[in-house]
Design an enzyme around this catalytic site. Structure first.
Site, PDB file in Angstrom:
ATOM      1  N   LYS A  41       0.835  -1.206   0.000  1.00 44.14           N
ATOM      2  CA  LYS A  41       0.000   0.000   0.000  1.00 44.14           C
ATOM      3  C   LYS A  41       0.870   1.257   0.000  1.00 44.14           C
ATOM      4  O   LYS A  41       1.918   1.282   0.630  1.00 44.14           O
ATOM      5  CB  LYS A  41      -0.879   0.031   1.254  1.00 44.14           C
ATOM      6  CG  LYS A  41      -1.972  -1.024   1.267  1.00 44.14           C
ATOM      7  CD  LYS A  41      -2.888  -0.796   2.457  1.00 44.14           C
ATOM      8  CE  LYS A  41      -3.918  -1.909   2.605  1.00 44.14           C
ATOM      9  NZ  LYS A  41      -4.722  -1.770   3.817  1.00 44.14           N
ATOM     10  N   ARG A  90     -16.483  -4.492  10.849  1.00 44.46           N
ATOM     11  CA  ARG A  90     -17.535  -3.520  10.580  1.00 44.46           C
ATOM     12  C   ARG A  90     -18.731  -4.154   9.902  1.00 44.46           C
ATOM     13  O   ARG A  90     -19.866  -3.923  10.251  1.00 44.46           O
ATOM     14  CB  ARG A  90     -17.010  -2.395   9.678  1.00 44.46           C
ATOM     15  CG  ARG A  90     -16.141  -1.426  10.394  1.00 44.46           C
ATOM     16  CD  ARG A  90     -15.315  -0.633   9.444  1.00 44.46           C
ATOM     17  NE  ARG A  90     -14.350  -1.484   8.775  1.00 44.46           N
ATOM     18  CZ  ARG A  90     -13.387  -1.057   7.996  1.00 44.46           C
ATOM     19  NH1 ARG A  90     -13.272   0.223   7.757  1.00 44.46           N
ATOM     20  NH2 ARG A  90     -12.536  -1.897   7.449  1.00 44.46           N
ATOM     21  N   SER A 129     -10.424   4.418   7.095  1.00 45.04           N
ATOM     22  CA  SER A 129      -9.348   5.387   6.869  1.00 45.04           C
ATOM     23  C   SER A 129      -9.403   5.890   5.432  1.00 45.04           C
ATOM     24  O   SER A 129      -9.178   7.078   5.175  1.00 45.04           O
ATOM     25  CB  SER A 129      -7.980   4.741   7.116  1.00 45.04           C
ATOM     26  OG  SER A 129      -7.864   4.326   8.450  1.00 45.04           O
TER      27      SER A 129
HETATM   28  P1  ADP Z   1      -5.813  -3.000   7.563  1.00 41.71           P
HETATM   29  O1  ADP Z   1      -5.248  -2.321   6.349  1.00 41.71           O
HETATM   30  O2  ADP Z   1      -4.901  -3.950   8.232  1.00 41.71           O
HETATM   31  O3  ADP Z   1      -7.212  -3.523   7.427  1.00 41.71           O
HETATM   32  P2  ADP Z   1      -6.889  -0.770   8.987  1.00 41.71           P
HETATM   33  O4  ADP Z   1      -6.108   0.288   9.677  1.00 41.71           O
HETATM   34  O5  ADP Z   1      -7.739  -0.347   7.852  1.00 41.71           O
HETATM   35  O6  ADP Z   1      -5.838  -1.838   8.635  1.00 41.71           O
HETATM   36  O7  ADP Z   1      -7.800  -1.528  10.036  1.00 41.71           O
HETATM   37  C1  ADP Z   1      -7.259  -2.172  11.144  1.00 41.71           C
HETATM   38  C2  ADP Z   1      -8.342  -2.950  11.845  1.00 41.71           C
HETATM   39  O8  ADP Z   1      -9.334  -2.061  12.344  1.00 41.71           O
HETATM   40  C3  ADP Z   1      -9.095  -3.944  10.987  1.00 41.71           C
HETATM   41  O9  ADP Z   1      -9.412  -5.055  11.790  1.00 41.71           O
HETATM   42  C4  ADP Z   1     -10.341  -3.216  10.595  1.00 41.71           C
HETATM   43  O10 ADP Z   1     -11.408  -4.102  10.329  1.00 41.71           O
HETATM   44  C5  ADP Z   1     -10.603  -2.437  11.875  1.00 41.71           C
HETATM   45  N1  ADP Z   1     -11.380  -1.228  11.630  1.00 41.71           N
HETATM   46  C6  ADP Z   1     -11.200  -0.296  10.692  1.00 41.71           C
HETATM   47  N2  ADP Z   1     -12.135   0.677  10.770  1.00 41.71           N
HETATM   48  C7  ADP Z   1     -12.945   0.321  11.809  1.00 41.71           C
HETATM   49  C8  ADP Z   1     -14.115   0.882  12.392  1.00 41.71           C
HETATM   50  N3  ADP Z   1     -14.677   1.990  11.902  1.00 41.71           N
HETATM   51  N4  ADP Z   1     -14.666   0.233  13.461  1.00 41.71           N
HETATM   52  C9  ADP Z   1     -14.110  -0.905  13.925  1.00 41.71           C
HETATM   53  N5  ADP Z   1     -13.036  -1.498  13.403  1.00 41.71           N
HETATM   54  C10 ADP Z   1     -12.449  -0.897  12.362  1.00 41.71           C
END
Ligand code: ADP
Length: 164
Positions: A41, A90, A129
């Site tokens: 990424k 989610r 994100s």
């Molecule tokens: P990755 O690229 O490893 O998925 P992220 O930073 O996007 O990393 O997400 C890390 C973790 O947090 C994952 O388990 C994702 O499902 C969870 N996550 C992301 N956004 C949310 C949210 N709004 N509520 C709960 N969990 C979330």
């Protein structure tokens, strides 16, 4: 000491992540939030920046530590004597992907690393994100999605003058 790791990209951390961090921190003696240095990424924030942001955002939770890692989560967990990974769920779309990773990690680690899922609080279920970055890149309001200081840092990255 019960220790767990919450791995992720956190590019940048959102209120959804922070909700998972807070809840998981109450279940373990130590929760290590670890930023994955993912070469695939292209991130908005460097690993160092993401670590700093997470440290600031979690500074009021004493048993949370922030770290980063490269490579396989199972190796990182073994090196730190951690047997639980925390992930957030989610929606059903997260589930398929997460299930596969969790099963792979359990198998590859010789059943030493288990994954614990926390379902997102409903008010953050829509948050990611990537959507935060997209909204902010067009000057949209992300104050409902990330802490104020994080919003400022995102706007700075996108040179959104009237939000800085
Ligand atoms: P990755 O690229 O490893 O998925 P992220 O930073 O996007 O990393 O997400 C890390 C973790 O947090 C994952 O388990 C994702 O499902 C969870 N996550 C992301 N956004 C949310 C949210 N709004 N509520 C709960 N969990 C979330």
């Amino acid at each position: 000491m019960k220790r767990a790791v919450y791995p992720g990209s956190f590019d940048p951390v959102t209120f959804g992540h922070l909700d998972v961090i807070r809840r998981a921190s109450e279940m373990f003696d130590v929760l290590i939030v670890s930023v994955l240095n993912n070469k695939v990424k292209t991130p908005l924030f460097s690993v160092e920046e993401r670590v700093k942001i997470l440290q600031e955002a979690t500074k009021d939770i004493p048993n949370v530590q922030v770290d980063s890692f490269t490579g396989l989560l199972i190796n990182y967990a073994a090196e730190h004597d951690i047997h639980v990974a925390v992930r957030g769920l989610r929606a059903i779309t997260d589930f398929e992907y997460e299930l596969q990773i969790a099963q792979t990690n359990r198998k590859l680690s010789g059943e030493k690393l288990d994954t614990m899922f926390l379902t997102t609080s409903l008010e953050y279920a829509y948050l990611s994100s990537s959507s935060v970055k997209e909204i902010a890149s067009f000057g949209g309001d992300v104050s409902q999605c990330v802490p104020e200081f994080v919003a400022k840092l995102i706007y700075e990255k996108y040179h959104i003058q009237d939000r800085i």
